[in-house]
Design a protein around this motif. Structure first.
Motif, PDB file in Angstrom:
ATOM      1  N   LEU C  25      42.088  48.285  -3.857  1.00  0.00           N
ATOM      2  CA  LEU C  25      40.836  48.909  -4.288  1.00  0.00           C
ATOM      3  C   LEU C  25      40.701  48.854  -5.807  1.00  0.00           C
ATOM      4  O   LEU C  25      39.594  48.911  -6.344  1.00  0.00           O
ATOM      5  N   LEU C  26      41.829  48.737  -6.502  1.00  0.00           N
ATOM      6  CA  LEU C  26      41.803  48.805  -7.960  1.00  0.00           C
ATOM      7  C   LEU C  26      41.515  47.452  -8.611  1.00  0.00           C
ATOM      8  O   LEU C  26      41.201  47.388  -9.790  1.00  0.00           O
ATOM      9  N   VAL C  27      41.674  46.345  -7.840  1.00  0.00           N
ATOM     10  CA  VAL C  27      41.387  45.032  -8.436  1.00  0.00           C
ATOM     11  C   VAL C  27      39.946  44.642  -8.082  1.00  0.00           C
ATOM     12  O   VAL C  27      39.373  45.179  -7.143  1.00  0.00           O
ATOM     13  N   PRO C  28      39.341  43.690  -8.854  1.00  0.00           N
ATOM     14  CA  PRO C  28      37.930  43.346  -8.637  1.00  0.00           C
ATOM     15  C   PRO C  28      37.632  42.985  -7.194  1.00  0.00           C
ATOM     16  O   PRO C  28      38.382  42.239  -6.568  1.00  0.00           O
ATOM     17  N   PHE C  29      36.544  43.531  -6.674  1.00  0.00           N
ATOM     18  CA  PHE C  29      36.170  43.363  -5.277  1.00  0.00           C
ATOM     19  C   PHE C  29      35.240  42.157  -5.117  1.00  0.00           C
ATOM     20  O   PHE C  29      35.305  41.445  -4.126  1.00  0.00           O
ATOM     21  N   MET C  30      34.361  41.972  -6.109  1.00  0.00           N
ATOM     22  CA  MET C  30      33.445  40.828  -6.070  1.00  0.00           C
ATOM     23  C   MET C  30      33.364  40.248  -7.472  1.00  0.00           C
ATOM     24  O   MET C  30      33.713  40.891  -8.450  1.00  0.00           O
ATOM     25  N   THR C  31      32.905  38.969  -7.545  1.00  0.00           N
ATOM     26  CA  THR C  31      32.660  38.399  -8.864  1.00  0.00           C
ATOM     27  C   THR C  31      31.200  37.985  -8.955  1.00  0.00           C
ATOM     28  O   THR C  31      30.584  37.637  -7.946  1.00  0.00           O
ATOM     29  N   ILE C  32      30.677  38.039 -10.150  1.00  0.00           N
ATOM     30  CA  ILE C  32      29.346  37.501 -10.394  1.00  0.00           C
ATOM     31  C   ILE C  32      29.456  36.458 -11.495  1.00  0.00           C
ATOM     32  O   ILE C  32      30.112  36.676 -12.506  1.00  0.00           O
ATOM     33  N   ALA C  33      28.888  35.274 -11.226  1.00  0.00           N
ATOM     34  CA  ALA C  33      28.961  34.172 -12.180  1.00  0.00           C
ATOM     35  C   ALA C  33      27.557  33.667 -12.468  1.00  0.00           C
ATOM     36  O   ALA C  33      26.651  33.813 -11.648  1.00  0.00           O
ATOM     37  N   ALA C  34      27.389  33.048 -13.650  1.00  0.00           N
ATOM     38  CA  ALA C  34      26.062  32.585 -14.056  1.00  0.00           C
ATOM     39  C   ALA C  34      25.601  31.416 -13.190  1.00  0.00           C
ATOM     40  O   ALA C  34      24.414  31.251 -12.940  1.00  0.00           O
TER      41      ALA C  34
END
Lengths: 311, 244, 391
Positions: C25-34
């Motif tokens: 839960l503490l590490v990134p769950f999703m990423t957003i990229a350009a």
């Protein structure tokens, strides 16, 4: 001397061994007899702490078994089991040397001990030392199993149905071997079996177990003549009681002087053998010999008197 | 037996010659090469590719063996029993993951090169060894185990003197499976720019040069056969010694 | 662990899962990229959308982990796994549009490490709970059908269409469908062909020891040839066949494409099929064999009435190995123009487009897992029926 005091083992709500108290004299063979599920094996396994007692204790020569670590305790107690339990990846010599190795005996002492034991069991060391268990017959495997249990000269030896997997003829020979070796080494042996014949044959004292309880503890003659419960009587077998009694008594005990007709029997044969000889050849007496020469005879009447119930 | 040894030696000599002196084989491969094209792969020496290939396989399989056997020992001890069904499921189901997929999935997180190949080979190699080691350590003869305890071996002595030696043939079979899979999968590593013999095969595919494909495939195949055979021999010897 | 244990106890695996899950839960769950190529920014679970949108999903994930804790309550643990998986889907559904909002036309959102770890944890929890329940083959079939159905429904519904991988899918829907058919064709077609060749060969090998001792080493050797080389070597062979035999080309036999991939897979499949057929036929107990012989069965009757039925589970296990192996190996076909999901994997590797790689690997993995579970169920069914017959 092994003192078992109030020994109890519970599995959940089931009492596998229920408050057993008994004393085993040094240098004797004690046979624990019972049906399967009677708790006899569990009782034996609590002596070397393969099972931990729920309550009660075992003292060996006055020292509680709880005062040493279990695996250190077990190295001082010989242990032989049904189906021999030899290590299939070790040679005969290495199997026998297992406990001396654990005890860090010097190498030459171990090698000498291995050869000594193989000879004791009438197996040629040169021929058998480097073989693997799978190359041996069932009887040979079993002898190596017992040799391994004896390797470190333990004062106490535990045997759990050691001859259970053998056929009747080899088993009889193994029993004779055990008797002979016991006489020679004088160690204390506790042996578990379900076979009353084996018990009567080997035991100085018999302990009969039923449903976790020790129901009778006495000499073979006591067990046969005065069974404490119906269960013990069943184990002994009503019909066979007189014959079993005769099998305990050597011919020499009731031999009288004087000659008799026909083939002789040995002085250390049992009265059961003498009776058998009488009945088979229709004689009323058989001559007794020792070392090839006649030394007396036993009569059918005398045998009959010994077999009779004396309250 | 003698014929088999002669065959082994021939294969070994052939392999060494192919890797050290590829020029000798130009005549044999020439008909497969495109007209006027190169016959033997020369961009990198076959020897260095072979060594790198073997290094990847040995490093990954070695690490996989250590971890898998350690895990198997843990889940077969009394305190680790609760994890045994889980370990079995992971080993079982994990092996259905295609090796290529494991390799491709390692790229996004590790980038291109030897890294993802090493990780993929390690992860994929772990499973057959884990499965076999658990099987080996749980299917031991009960009488021998009972005797080990009964004669006074400590847990550690029982593990090192009885359990591991008895389970060794089964564990070795797992290592063998794992190594052979790794040898093949490492070639695919070249699609993610790991320097392995796959490079030769891919160069052949890209330039329609069957000679390249064959020499790359042959070298890996011969390595696999020799290593497989050697490990079978070791297992047979162990098994024979123990007469289990 | 004893029967007398009535109070609540924690399962060791459940505790492990809870620790791993809470850590994830503490590490990134999703990423957003350009855009689809550049590396994205990781977003932690509480940053992907408004608290009111994420809270139900987060609660379901935590509750799922907690439900996994109790020992001996396998149904509750399974329910926990299902609840956790539902929570993960909920978070993706809520997070994707929220992150995309105002991020530009080319922006891409993808699940990240946190999601994949939690997915793994809940799948393992489900597997662990199921192992504890030890369901029969029929129940396992029902569970498998349910899982596949729910997965299909979620993907079909379009709820996840904002995710990058689904956008990759949307832009090559037709190609994906074609790849699916090619992949299935390669895997199942080669299985059928290998079975058609392998069974008779296996039966022959069972009877003729000499043939067996010649065939098995050859087939074993075939297996050691690296897959990449095997596919490559089929190209010239089939090119030659296509060029030499009139009409072969009309059947689609050519150096590049489907045919060499198919042939390579068949060759790989032969060892497990023949090997397991031989092992299966040899597995009939000697007593059953003697009885068949004693009652006067002909060799053919013995084969069909005794040896084949008793060996069926082992023979089917061979088919399971082949199917799973070929579904995976069919990916390599993408390198030689053979089609299948491998096309996307290798395209993705070339473009360093992670989502394209995933578009190729995830269906392959899902297909392989489904096939493995399905075949396991099938093997168990034949095993129980032969067991029943033995009684």
């Amino acid at each position: 001397m092994i003192e078992i005091k109030g020994l109890t083992k519970m599995y959940g709500d089931v009492k596998a061994v229920d408050d057993v108290t008994m004393t085993v004299e040094t240098g004797t063979i004690t046979v624990i007899v019972g049906t399967s599920g009677s708790g006899k094996t569990t009782l034996l396994r609590m002596v070397n702490r393969l099972e931990e007692p729920t309550s009660g204790e075992v003292r060996i020569n006055g020292t509680s078994t709880l005062s040493v670590q279990p695996h250190i305790l077990r190295r001082r107690i010989g242990y032989a089991i049904q189906g021999h339990g030899l290590f299939p990846h070790h040679t005969v010599a290495r199997n026998i040397a297992a406990v001396p190795n654990l005890l860090n005996w010097p190498r030459d002492k171990i090698a000498a001990r291995v050869d000594e034991l193989l000879e004791l069991f009438s197996m040629d060391p040169v021929q058998f030392r480097d073989r693997y268990p799978a190359d041996l017959s069932g009887g040979q495997q079993q002898r190596v199993g017992v040799a391994r249990a004896l390797a470190s000269r333990p004062d106490l030896m535990l045997m759990d149905e050691p001859f259970g997997a053998l056929d009747p003829i080899i088993r009889a020979r193994a029993q004779d071997d055990l008797r002979r070796i016991h006489t020679k080494l004088g160690s204390t042996i506790m042996l578990v079996t379900h076979d009353m014949d084996e018990a009567i044959r080997l035991a100085d004292k018999i302990a009969v177990m039923d449903a976790g309880r020790l129901v009778q503890y006495g000499t073979p003659a006591e067990i046969i003549t005065h069974p404490a419960t119906d269960f013990v009587a069943d184990m002994v077998g009503d019909v066979e009681r007189p014959l079993r009694l005769l099998s305990l008594i050597p011919v020499s005990q009731i031999m009288v002087d004087g000659p008799a007709e026909g083939a002789a029997i040995a002085a250390d044969a049992s009265l059961r053998d003498a009776l058998s000889a009488c009945l088979w050849t229709g004689r009323t007496a058989v001559p007794v010999e020792r070392g090839g020469g006649p030394i007396g005879h036993v009569t059918l009447d005398a045998i009959r008197a010994c077999a009779e119930f004396q309250p | 037996m003698r014929a088999a040894n002669a065959l082994r030696l021939t294969v070994l000599v052939l392999l060494v010659a192919l890797v050290m002196r590829p020029k000798w084989f130009e005549v044999a491969f020439a008909p497969l090469a495109p007209v006027g094209g190169p016959v033997m792969y020369e961009r990198t020496s076959l020897l260095s590719l072979s060594l790198n290939h073997l290094y990847l396989v040995i490093a990954a399989s070695g690490a996989a063996t250590l971890v898998a056997v350690a895990l198997a020992i843990l889940v077969t001890r009394p305190f680790g029993v609760a994890f045994r069904p889980l370990a079995r499921s992971i080993a079982n189901m994990g092996q259905t993951f295609p090796p290529v997929a494991v390799l491709a999935l390692a790229v996004p997180s590790l980038g291109f090169g030897s890294g993802p190949t090493l990780v993929a080979l390690f992860l994929y190699g772990l499973l057959p060894i884990l499965e076999n080691a658990i099987t080996g350590l749980t299917n031991l003869p009960p009488a021998a185990m009972e005797a080990a305890r009964g004669i006074g071996m400590s847990r550690w002595q029982s593990l090192t003197r009885v359990e591991i030696p008895l389970a060794l043939p089964v564990i070795l079979t797992g290592i063998r499976l794992s190594v052979v899979i790794a040898l093949g999968t490492a070639t695919i590593g070249s699609t993610v720019a790991a320097r392995t013999l796959g490079e030769v095969i891919i160069a052949g595919l890209l330039t329609n040069n069957t000679a390249f494909v064959l020499q790359g495939g042959l070298i890996v195949g011969l390595f696999a056969v020799l290593i497989y055979d050697a490990m079978v021999q070791i297992e047979a010897r162990l098994l024979h010694g123990a007469r289990i | 662990m004893t029967q007398a244990h009535r109070r609540l106890a924690f399962s060791a695996t459940g505790v492990l899962f809870a620790i791993l899950g809470l850590g994830a839960l503490l590490v990134p769950f999703m990423t957003i990229a350009a855009n689809r190529i550049v590396e994205g920014d990781g977003m932690r679970i509480w940053n992907i959308a408004t608290p009111s949108a994420t809270l139900p999903g987060l609660a379901a994930v935590v509750a799922g982990l907690l439900l996994g804790l109790p020992d001996n309550m396998t149904r509750a643990r399974l329910a926990g796994a299902v609840m956790g998986l539902a929570g993960l889907v909920w978070l993706l559904v809520q997070g994707a549009p929220a992150l995309l909002e105002g991020a530009g036309a080319y922006a891409r959102v993808s699940p990240a490490t946190g999601f994949w770890c939690l997915l793994g944890v809940f799948l393992l929890l489900a597997a662990d709970a199921l192992a504890g329940m030890a369901p029969g083959p029929v129940m396992r079939a029902e569970l498998l059908a349910t899982a596949v159905g729910v997965l299909a429904a979620v993907l079909w519904s379009g709820a996840l269409s904002d995710l990058s991988i689904m956008q990759e899918y949307a832009s090559r829907r037709d190609a994906f469908l074609a790849a699916t058919w090619q992949h299935l064709g390669l895997a199942f077609g080669s299985l059928a062909a290998a079975a058609a060749l392998g069974f008779p060969l296996g039966i022959l090998c069972h009877h003729q020891i000499k043939l067996r001792s010649m065939t098995m080493p050859v087939l074993s050797f075939l297996q050691t040839i690296p897959s990449l080389a095997m596919f490559g070597l089929m190209i010239p062979v089939l090119a030659w066949v296509g060029a030499t035999f009139p009409g072969a080309q009309a059947l689609g036999i050519a150096g590049i494409g489907f045919a060499p991939a198919f042939l390579a897979l068949v060759l790989y499949a032969l060892l497990p099929v023949v090997g397991n057929t031989v092992a299966g036929l040899a597995a009939a107990p000697q007593a059953a064999r003697d009885a068949a012989l004693g009652m006067g069965m002909t060799p053919r009757q013995r084969l069909w009435r005794v040896e084949l039925p008793l060996g069926l589970p082992i023979i089917l296990t061979g088919l399971r190995i082949v199917l799973v192996q070929n579904i995976g190996l069919a990916v390599i076909a993408g390198l030689i123009g053979g089609g299948g999901y491998g096309t996307f994997v290798f395209q993705g590797l070339n473009q360093t487009a992670t989502d394209l790689i995933l578009l190729g690997t995830l269906p392959t993995v899902a297909l392989a897992l489904t096939a493995a579970i399905f075949m396991n169920i099938f093997v168990d069914l034949t095993r129980t029926s032969t067991d029943a017959r033995n009684d």
